[in-house]
Structures are given as C-alpha cells and as structure tokens.
Scaffold this motif. Structure first.
Motif, mmCIF file in Angstrom:
data_model
loop_
_atom_site.group_PDB
_atom_site.id
_atom_site.type_symbol
_atom_site.label_atom_id
_atom_site.label_comp_id
_atom_site.label_asym_id
_atom_site.label_seq_id
_atom_site.Cartn_x
_atom_site.Cartn_y
_atom_site.Cartn_z
ATOM 1 N N TYR B 35 9.382 37.960 88.491
ATOM 2 C CA TYR B 35 9.560 39.185 87.713
ATOM 3 C C TYR B 35 11.029 39.571 87.772
ATOM 4 C CZ TYR B 35 4.454 39.927 88.018
ATOM 5 O OH TYR B 35 3.094 39.802 87.928
ATOM 6 N N GLN B 37 13.470 43.084 87.605
ATOM 7 C CA GLN B 37 13.478 44.540 87.641
ATOM 8 C C GLN B 37 14.878 45.048 87.355
ATOM 9 O OE1 GLN B 37 12.280 46.333 91.381
ATOM 10 N NE2 GLN B 37 11.834 48.293 90.417
ATOM 11 N N GLY B 40 16.107 51.313 87.129
ATOM 12 C CA GLY B 40 15.322 52.397 86.562
ATOM 13 C C GLY B 40 14.062 51.963 85.821
ATOM 14 N N GLN B 41 13.729 50.690 85.946
ATOM 15 C CA GLN B 41 12.563 50.166 85.246
ATOM 16 C C GLN B 41 11.576 49.549 86.233
ATOM 17 O OE1 GLN B 41 12.265 50.476 81.871
ATOM 18 N NE2 GLN B 41 14.228 51.553 81.921
ATOM 19 N N GLY B 42 10.364 49.352 85.755
ATOM 20 C CA GLY B 42 9.403 48.599 86.541
ATOM 21 C C GLY B 42 9.634 47.111 86.369
ATOM 22 N N PRO B 43 9.102 46.300 87.268
ATOM 23 C CA PRO B 43 9.236 44.853 87.129
ATOM 24 C C PRO B 43 8.641 44.348 85.825
ATOM 25 C CG PRO B 43 8.447 45.435 89.315
ATOM 26 C CD PRO B 43 8.384 46.687 88.497
ATOM 27 N N PHE B 45 7.474 40.765 83.829
ATOM 28 C CA PHE B 45 7.044 39.396 84.066
ATOM 29 C C PHE B 45 7.976 38.388 83.397
ATOM 30 C CE2 PHE B 45 4.188 35.897 84.579
ATOM 31 C CZ PHE B 45 4.205 35.189 83.379
ATOM 32 N N LEU B 91 12.433 39.405 91.398
ATOM 33 C CA LEU B 91 11.363 39.460 92.381
ATOM 34 C C LEU B 91 10.435 38.269 92.234
ATOM 35 C CD1 LEU B 91 10.422 43.224 91.926
ATOM 36 C CD2 LEU B 91 11.554 42.250 93.918
ATOM 37 N N PHE B 104 4.747 40.500 97.157
ATOM 38 C CA PHE B 104 6.113 40.355 96.688
ATOM 39 C C PHE B 104 7.092 40.080 97.819
ATOM 40 C CE2 PHE B 104 6.216 41.490 92.187
ATOM 41 C CZ PHE B 104 4.911 41.922 92.004
#
Lengths: 117, 113
Positions: B35, B37, B40-43, B45, B91, B104
């Motif tokens: 992933y 990231q 300021g964002q989510g992971p 894919f 990640l 993770f």
C-alpha cells in the motif's frame, strides 16, 4: 465500488470520557470491516474486525465497534478514554466475496483522536 | 513473534533515480500486500501477491512501479525514474491462510527530492 468514509478529521475527548470514532462504508457484497490504529512514525496496528456474527465486536486495548447494516456504519467506541489512546485511527473495508477484490482493503482518510488529561 | 519488517525505514533519493523497497512478511503468511500512504491520506492499495504470483496489480499507478516475490516470501517494490509525487510512506502487509486480518509493517518513508 468499495469505499469508506470517516466524516471527522479530528475527535477530541477528555480522559475518562467515552469516545466514538465514526465510520461508514459502501461495498457491493457482504462487508468485512476493520479498525487499525497508527502511532507517529509507526505502521498500522490491528485493533478489531467484523466478519460475521454478533454486531458488537471487542478488540484490543478496551476498544469495541458496532456493526450496523442498515446504516452501513462501523463506529469505534471505548467507554473510558486514556491519554495513551491519542493516535490516528483508520477504518477499512473489503468485499467479503472472495472472487472479486481478492482481499484488498479500502481505507478511510483517518481520524486523529486526541485525549487530553 | 516477529512481525512484518520493511527496509529501509527511510529512503531519500533524487528525481529520476531507481529505488527498491523490501518487505519481509510474517513467516508462513502466503498473502502479501503493498500500500502507499500519502500525507494526510489513508493507505491506498498497490499490489497483492498470493505466493509468488501477483494476483492483483491493478493499484500500481503506472509502469514505473513493479514488484516481485520470487520465492513466495520476501517481496521487493521497485520504482524506476522516481518523481517527486512518489514521495509517500510505502506499507507492506501480510496475511495468513486462515485469517482475514492483514498485519502491517512499519513502512518505508520515501522522499524524492
């Protein structure tokens, strides 16, 4: 399409008070739902998940979450917050149909939880 | 027990250079995910391996990104001709055959100058 919304960028709560971090989702099949926590400069740590069964799931560090199918929500809760709970929380969903998304997770943008003494 | 490990923890490179990021999954985990990231964002894919093969690489943003897992354990994410927009935390996660939970690693922070 699968998606997750975390409507609050920040949640602030006093130590000892209950906390709620909100999450709503959209998925084409049955949802598999997850909460992860991220501390500064660290990876994601798994907190809890809902796959099937009881709508109230309990996880690590006293956290719990309630699955609500009609509201497509999976809010994270804790009865009594600790200062050490301060971190970034992510909600994630995957489609339970194994033949479709092959297990990828879709994450929300995250909610920064701050617990003050 | 040992968790997912990633090396390096930090990587600073110049625009146009090639980088490799390594992930060592939990022993016995057959599924491995990458992933990305951004701040300021989510992971988001990138790619998923089941064993040695890439079962889903639809998240790779373009052909500068490539990943391998030749022996079904360690995986390497390779980025060619890096751009400043590639700067992010990468990640890695792994999952065992009898669970739905992805675990993770600590991530690799990539900075492209």
């Amino acid at each position: 399409a699968q998606s997750v919304a975390q409507p609050e960028d920040q949640v602030n709560v006093a130590e000892g008070n209950p906390l709620t971090v909100k999450c709503t989702y959209s998925v084409s099949g049955n949802p598999y739902l997850f909460w992860y926590v991220q501390y500064p400069n660290r990876g994601l740590q798994f907190l809890l998940k809902y796959i099937t069964g009881d709508n109230l799931v309990k996880g690590s560090y006293g956290f719990e979450a309630e699955f609500n199918k009609s509201q497509t929500s999976f809010h994270l809760k804790k009865p009594s917050a600790l200062v050490s709970d301060s971190a970034l929380y992510f909600c994630a969903v995957r489609d339970g149909y194994r033949g479709s998304t092959l297990g990828r997770l879709y994450f929300g943008r995250g909610t920064q939880l701050t617990v003050w003494p | 027990g040992a968790g997912v490990s990633q090396t390096p923890s930090n990587k600073v490179t110049e625009k146009g250079k090639y980088v490799e990021l390594r992930c060592d999954p939990i022993s016995g985990h057959t599924a491995l995910y990458w992933y990305r990231q951004s701040l300021g964002q989510g992971p988001e894919f990138l790619i998923y391996f089941q064993g040695t093969g890439a079962a889903d690489d639809s998240g790779l943003p373009n052909d500068r990104f490539f990943a391998v897992r030749p022996e079904g354990s360690v995986s390497t994410l390779k980025i060619q001709r890096t751009e400043r927009g590639d700067s992010a935390v990468y990640l890695c996660a792994s999952k065992g055959p009898s669970t739905d939970t992805q675990y993770f690693g600590p991530g690799t922070r990539l900075t492209v100058l």
